[in-house]
Design an enzyme around this catalytic site. Structure first.
Site, PDB file in Angstrom:
ATOM      1  CB  CYS A   1      -0.978   0.007   1.170  1.00  0.00           C
ATOM      2  SG  CYS A   1      -0.227  -0.149   2.797  1.00  0.00           S
TER       3      CYS A   1
ATOM      4  CG  HIS B   1      -4.591   1.069   3.831  1.00  0.00           C
ATOM      5  ND1 HIS B   1      -3.910   0.326   2.884  1.00  0.00           N
ATOM      6  CD2 HIS B   1      -5.567   1.733   3.149  1.00  0.00           C
ATOM      7  CE1 HIS B   1      -4.450   0.532   1.697  1.00  0.00           C
ATOM      8  NE2 HIS B   1      -5.456   1.384   1.831  1.00  0.00           N
TER       9      HIS B   1
END
Length: 319
Positions: A91, A166
């Site tokens: 990510c 994230h």
């Protein structure tokens, strides 16, 4: 994210030196800096800012869930570049790629430009698969990951559920602020922004602050980074233009800023060098040698004594 289905991608840190080194490997002459405040003065000092990279604690949700009230709206007709995250642990790099793919006239290396051109026109899922299948990009990403310490695989130990974090990116596209999250089906449009004054960063500040307010008071489960132009070339050009002008105060200020930036790059280079080397084997060999020589117990006692003395000095300074 977890290591399952990582396809060889390793976890990375939310560190400006890591992101800046990644940009260098892509041939992009930008840097990434920490943002400790969203106040206008903090953002103004970093202009021009191309995107904001936001790290937050991630909670599972349905991919079909619409953004919450006040959290924007999905834009299935997004006119820019958007790739899904198709493997875990990618990510951070995907957030960077999603940002760079929407910067007009992006200066970048030929390998990265070939990848962007190859994925042009692909749907987000196929685009994400193509990006995470690029061996050279995965290797550049993994080169900046902290080395694994000791593997416990095969010991049948009970697995603990770990907190997951994230990365997403906020940036302006065609007069609107967008949030690009590779785990969502579409980019999230947060509306148009006023092009005067602070421009898109004012809108981004409002959106990010609203998001932060959804966390408990005092929570430290997020961080923010700014993707910006490298300031050193511009400062050097300004310094050259001031030669012989008599503007000694401004010249001195510029030289201090350049020196601070260079010191920061040196620190980043040292930290990234440490990330590329796993010293566990060396430490194990040293401990084994001390044990064989019968010196391990005395070395342990000396280390404990030194640490105790250090703690006592620190307590004395604080009292």
């Amino acid at each position: 994210m977890s290591d399952e289905d990582s396809s060889g991608w390793q976890l990375t840190e939310s560190d400006p030196g890591v992101f800046t080194e990644l940009l260098k490997s892509l041939g992009v002459p930008y840097i990434v800096d920490d943002l400790y405040s969203l106040e206008p003065e903090s953002l103004e000092a970093l202009q021009p800012v191309h995107a904001l990279i936001f790290l937050f604690k991630w909670f599972p949700e349905s991919p079909d869930d619409e953004p919450g009230v006040g959290a924007g709206h999905y834009d299935s007709d997004f006119p820019g570049f958007f790739a899904h995250q198709t493997v875990n642990n990618a990510c951070a790099t995907l957030a960077v790629v999603n940002a760079l793919g929407n910067i007009a006239s992006l200066p970048a290396g030929p390998q990265f430009m070939d990848l962007l051109n190859f994925t042009a026109g692909m749907d987000p899922q196929t685009c994400g698969m193509a990006i995470t299948s690029a061996d050279w990009l995965r290797e550049a990403h993994n080169a900046l990951s902290p080395p694994s310490s000791i593997s416990l695989d095969g010991l049948d130990l009970p697995k603990k559920s770990e907190e997951a974090y994230h990365f997403v990116v906020y940036l302006p596209v065609l007069g609107s602020l967008y949030e690009l999250d590779g785990l969502k089906p579409y980019p999230v449009r947060h509306g148009e922004y006023d092009g005067s004054g602070e421009g898109w960063v004012k809108k981004a500040r409002e959106v990010i602050e609203n998001r932060i307010h959804t966390y408990p008071t005092g929570a430290l489960e997020f961080s923010l980074l700014a993707l910006r132009d490298d300031p050193i070339p511009g400062m050097r050009r300004r310094l050259d233009a001031l030669q012989g002008s008599g503007e000694d105060a401004e010249m001195s200020d510029l030289m201090n800023k350049i020196s601070n930036e260079n010191s920061k790059r040196e620190r980043w280079a040292f930290e990234n060098s440490s990330r590329r080397h796993n010293h566990i084997g060396l430490v194990h060999a040293l401990l084994l040698a001390l044990a064989k020589a019968g010196k391990l117990d005395s070395a342990k006692a000396d280390a404990q004594r030194v640490m105790q003395e250090r703690l006592e000095r620190q307590r004395a300074m604080e009292s």
